[in-house]
Design a protein around this motif. Structure first.
Motif, PDB file in Angstrom:
ATOM      1  N   ALA A   1       0.996  -1.377   0.001  1.00  0.00           N
ATOM      2  CA  ALA A   1       0.020  -0.014   0.133  1.00  0.00           C
ATOM      3  C   ALA A   1       0.862   1.201  -0.062  1.00  0.00           C
ATOM      4  O   ALA A   1       1.604   1.185   0.637  1.00  0.00           O
ATOM      5  N   HIS A   2       0.582   2.428  -0.911  1.00  0.00           N
ATOM      6  CA  HIS A   2       1.193   3.414  -0.732  1.00  0.00           C
ATOM      7  C   HIS A   2       0.062   4.593  -0.761  1.00  0.00           C
ATOM      8  O   HIS A   2      -0.796   4.543  -1.560  1.00  0.00           O
ATOM      9  N   ASP A   3       0.653   5.704   0.160  1.00  0.00           N
ATOM     10  CA  ASP A   3      -0.169   6.852   0.246  1.00  0.00           C
ATOM     11  C   ASP A   3      -0.275   7.598  -1.282  1.00  0.00           C
ATOM     12  O   ASP A   3       0.890   7.723  -1.765  1.00  0.00           O
ATOM     13  N   GLY A   4      -1.315   7.773  -1.576  1.00  0.00           N
ATOM     14  CA  GLY A   4      -1.485   8.557  -2.683  1.00  0.00           C
ATOM     15  C   GLY A   4      -1.157   7.836  -4.149  1.00  0.00           C
ATOM     16  O   GLY A   4      -0.753   8.114  -5.307  1.00  0.00           O
ATOM     17  N   TYR A   5      -1.043   6.359  -3.976  1.00  0.00           N
ATOM     18  CA  TYR A   5      -0.964   5.666  -4.959  1.00  0.00           C
ATOM     19  C   TYR A   5      -2.026   5.811  -6.374  1.00  0.00           C
ATOM     20  O   TYR A   5      -3.295   5.908  -6.109  1.00  0.00           O
ATOM     21  N   ASP A   6      -1.543   6.071  -7.639  1.00  0.00           N
ATOM     22  CA  ASP A   6      -2.184   6.482  -8.624  1.00  0.00           C
ATOM     23  C   ASP A   6      -2.383   5.337  -9.434  1.00  0.00           C
ATOM     24  O   ASP A   6      -2.677   5.708 -10.671  1.00  0.00           O
ATOM     25  N   GLY A   7      -2.222   4.133  -9.320  1.00  0.00           N
ATOM     26  CA  GLY A   7      -2.306   2.992  -9.985  1.00  0.00           C
ATOM     27  C   GLY A   7      -1.002   2.540 -10.947  1.00  0.00           C
ATOM     28  O   GLY A   7      -1.101   1.425 -11.274  1.00  0.00           O
ATOM     29  N   ALA A   8       0.188   3.519 -10.891  1.00  0.00           N
ATOM     30  CA  ALA A   8       1.214   2.960 -11.517  1.00  0.00           C
ATOM     31  C   ALA A   8       2.310   3.735 -10.607  1.00  0.00           C
ATOM     32  O   ALA A   8       2.356   4.900 -10.476  1.00  0.00           O
ATOM     33  N   ARG A   9       3.551   2.645 -10.352  1.00  0.00           N
ATOM     34  CA  ARG A   9       4.541   3.061  -9.457  1.00  0.00           C
ATOM     35  C   ARG A   9       5.476   3.286 -10.202  1.00  0.00           C
ATOM     36  O   ARG A   9       5.956   2.241 -11.245  1.00  0.00           O
ATOM     37  N   ARG A  10       6.563   4.194 -10.273  1.00  0.00           N
ATOM     38  CA  ARG A  10       7.621   4.536 -11.247  1.00  0.00           C
ATOM     39  C   ARG A  10       8.874   3.954 -10.737  1.00  0.00           C
ATOM     40  O   ARG A  10       9.138   4.155  -9.353  1.00  0.00           O
ATOM     41  N   TYR A  11       9.883   3.567 -11.512  1.00  0.00           N
ATOM     42  CA  TYR A  11      11.079   2.948 -11.104  1.00  0.00           C
ATOM     43  C   TYR A  11      12.079   3.874 -11.984  1.00  0.00           C
ATOM     44  O   TYR A  11      12.264   3.622 -13.068  1.00  0.00           O
ATOM     45  N   PRO A  12      12.638   4.799 -11.189  1.00  0.00           N
ATOM     46  CA  PRO A  12      13.690   5.591 -11.810  1.00  0.00           C
ATOM     47  C   PRO A  12      14.798   4.934 -12.541  1.00  0.00           C
ATOM     48  O   PRO A  12      15.271   4.153 -12.050  1.00  0.00           O
ATOM     49  N   ASP A  13      15.457   5.534 -13.524  1.00  0.00           N
ATOM     50  CA  ASP A  13      16.411   4.901 -14.029  1.00  0.00           C
ATOM     51  C   ASP A  13      17.789   5.224 -13.454  1.00  0.00           C
ATOM     52  O   ASP A  13      17.455   6.411 -12.721  1.00  0.00           O
ATOM     53  N   GLY A  14      18.877   4.751 -13.464  1.00  0.00           N
ATOM     54  CA  GLY A  14      19.992   5.022 -12.997  1.00  0.00           C
ATOM     55  C   GLY A  14      20.668   6.360 -13.605  1.00  0.00           C
ATOM     56  O   GLY A  14      20.277   6.783 -14.520  1.00  0.00           O
TER      57      GLY A  14
ATOM     58  N   THR B   1      10.139   1.260 -16.549  1.00  0.00           N
ATOM     59  CA  THR B   1      11.411   1.883 -16.949  1.00  0.00           C
ATOM     60  C   THR B   1      10.934   2.603 -18.553  1.00  0.00           C
ATOM     61  O   THR B   1       9.802   2.614 -18.650  1.00  0.00           O
ATOM     62  N   SER B   2      11.817   3.392 -18.590  1.00  0.00           N
ATOM     63  CA  SER B   2      11.826   4.100 -20.095  1.00  0.00           C
ATOM     64  C   SER B   2      12.043   3.305 -21.294  1.00  0.00           C
ATOM     65  O   SER B   2      12.802   2.441 -21.275  1.00  0.00           O
ATOM     66  N   SER B   3      11.097   3.325 -22.446  1.00  0.00           N
ATOM     67  CA  SER B   3      11.225   2.655 -23.403  1.00  0.00           C
ATOM     68  C   SER B   3      12.439   2.917 -24.479  1.00  0.00           C
ATOM     69  O   SER B   3      12.780   2.312 -25.256  1.00  0.00           O
ATOM     70  N   GLN B   4      12.994   4.293 -23.822  1.00  0.00           N
ATOM     71  CA  GLN B   4      14.156   4.620 -24.939  1.00  0.00           C
ATOM     72  C   GLN B   4      15.381   3.999 -24.284  1.00  0.00           C
ATOM     73  O   GLN B   4      16.098   3.938 -25.312  1.00  0.00           O
TER      74      GLN B   4
ATOM     75  N   PHE C   1       4.136  -3.972 -21.951  1.00  0.00           N
ATOM     76  CA  PHE C   1       3.678  -3.328 -23.014  1.00  0.00           C
ATOM     77  C   PHE C   1       4.340  -1.759 -22.890  1.00  0.00           C
ATOM     78  O   PHE C   1       4.737  -1.321 -21.818  1.00  0.00           O
ATOM     79  N   VAL C   2       4.288  -0.967 -24.113  1.00  0.00           N
ATOM     80  CA  VAL C   2       4.882   0.404 -24.054  1.00  0.00           C
ATOM     81  C   VAL C   2       3.718   1.627 -24.303  1.00  0.00           C
ATOM     82  O   VAL C   2       2.615   1.160 -24.969  1.00  0.00           O
ATOM     83  N   ASP C   3       3.571   2.418 -23.121  1.00  0.00           N
ATOM     84  CA  ASP C   3       2.705   3.495 -23.531  1.00  0.00           C
ATOM     85  C   ASP C   3       3.456   4.668 -23.276  1.00  0.00           C
ATOM     86  O   ASP C   3       4.115   4.672 -21.946  1.00  0.00           O
ATOM     87  N   ASN C   4       3.278   5.555 -23.784  1.00  0.00           N
ATOM     88  CA  ASN C   4       3.810   6.926 -23.520  1.00  0.00           C
ATOM     89  C   ASN C   4       5.378   6.833 -23.338  1.00  0.00           C
ATOM     90  O   ASN C   4       6.032   7.282 -22.412  1.00  0.00           O
ATOM     91  N   GLU C   5       6.109   6.074 -24.182  1.00  0.00           N
ATOM     92  CA  GLU C   5       7.549   5.940 -24.044  1.00  0.00           C
ATOM     93  C   GLU C   5       7.862   5.425 -22.786  1.00  0.00           C
ATOM     94  O   GLU C   5       9.205   5.347 -22.281  1.00  0.00           O
ATOM     95  N   GLU C   6       7.055   4.292 -22.151  1.00  0.00           N
ATOM     96  CA  GLU C   6       7.404   3.816 -20.885  1.00  0.00           C
ATOM     97  C   GLU C   6       7.051   2.349 -21.133  1.00  0.00           C
ATOM     98  O   GLU C   6       6.026   1.932 -21.637  1.00  0.00           O
ATOM     99  N   VAL C   7       7.933   1.544 -20.427  1.00  0.00           N
ATOM    100  CA  VAL C   7       7.664  -0.091 -20.444  1.00  0.00           C
ATOM    101  C   VAL C   7       6.743  -0.165 -19.360  1.00  0.00           C
ATOM    102  O   VAL C   7       7.299  -0.080 -18.061  1.00  0.00           O
TER     103      VAL C   7
END
Length: 317
Positions: free
Chosen positions: A12-25, A53-56, A65-71
């Motif tokens: 559970a995450h406060d303010g969870y918006d349905g997609a959690r992001r994992y930043p690139d290094g 991550t980023s599809s780039q 799948f890829v959506d808005n340049e994100e995997v």
């Protein structure tokens, strides 16, 4: 260090918006996953809709799948990375076979010169008449009389252990039982677990000191039976076909029956807690159960199962 745990619930995450992001290094080539997503085997778990991550910087693989340049993950499973390829191996999925895999299956249909086999795959596997061990030597040519007697070897409902030999054009598995360590199964019971829990081992034929044999099929079917004598697996030329293809179980004493039932329940408990199954894990679990002097039916009680998994986890640390 390997630890085991039940399949984790979605954090559970406060303010969870349905997609959690994992930043690139920092170099844009590494993916930094949160420690909270580490599963029982130390791998990262994800669920549908989570941005990986980023599809780039990375290429999408199976389960994404890829959506808005994100995997983005499309299934619940384990995140796997090979160089720049990111994929998700589903937790609950049908068995994906490889050549050389050991599988346990059930005959579903007898057709001309072949048997159809339920191998827990997307479609039935095929066991050709030319791919089985028949009386008179494994190298002899199969003749019309063999085809007329196919049900004397395998018939609907029979269980067998086989090896994946190849794939047909439609993707169906081609099996073979050309060794006496393969063939019809007797004197035991079948336990079904998710295929992902079966680890690839040096040998999938396991003998426990309690007088129980295990066949860990990579397709998630496990055969638990009484101990097979070594002499029954030796010598292929001129073997006793009546014994190899017999449908009659041997006489099994009460102690062996209890051991088979105990091991089967242990497997069910470990699978329910999503513990990967290996020969050492099963042996440790059996020894713990014997030390606790637990009754066979009590193993399936939630509190006993949790105590077993906790003890196994502590031993593997």
């Amino acid at each position: 260090m390997i630890t085991f745990a039940s399949f984790p619930a979605a954090p559970a995450h406060d303010g969870y918006d349905g997609a959690r992001r994992y930043p690139d290094g920092e170099d844009g080539m590494e993916v930094d996953f949160d420690d909270d997503d580490m599963g029982a085997s130390g791998r990262k778990l994800t669920s549908p809709g989570e941005v990986l991550t980023s599809s780039q910087a990375f290429m999408r693989g199976h389960g994404t799948f890829v959506d808005n340049e994100e995997v983005i993950a499309s299934v619940t499973g384990v995140i796997e990375r090979v160089n720049k390829l990111i994929s998700v191996r589903a937790i609950r999925t049908r068995y994906n076979a490889e050549v050389g895999d050991l599988v346990v299956g059930r005959i579903t249909e007898v057709q001309p010169r072949r048997w159809k086999v339920d191998a827990n795959s997307r479609q039935d596997a095929v066991l050709m008449l030319s791919s089985v061990n028949l009386p008179g030597g494994v190298q002899r040519r199969k003749v019309e009389s063999d085809e007329l007697q196919m049900r004397t070897f395998f018939e609907e409902g029979d269980l067998l252990v086989a090896e994946v030999q190849a794939f047909f054009a439609d993707g169906a598995l081609s099996l073979h039982t050309r060794s006496l360590k393969y063939g019809k199964l007797r004197n035991g019971q079948l336990v079904t677990v998710p295929p992902v829990l079966i680890r690839r081992l040096k040998s999938h034929f396991v003998s426990l000191p309690c007088g129980v044999d295990l066949i860990l099929g990579l397709n998630g079917y496990i055969w638990v039976s009484k101990l097979t004598k070594a002499s029954e697996q030796e010598g292929e030329e001129g073997f006793d076909a009546e014994a190899v293809y017999s449908n009659k179980n041997d006489d099994i004493d009460d102690a062996t029956r209890a051991a088979v039932s105990r091991v089967s329940n242990i497997i069910r408990v470990l699978a329910a807690h999503f513990v990967p199954l290996t020969d050492t894990v099963l042996l440790d679990a059996y020894e713990w159960v014997i030390e606790q002097e637990s009754d066979i039916k009590d193993l399936l009680q939630p509190e006993i199962g949790e105590a077993l998994v906790t003890a196994i986890s502590a031993q593997r640390q």
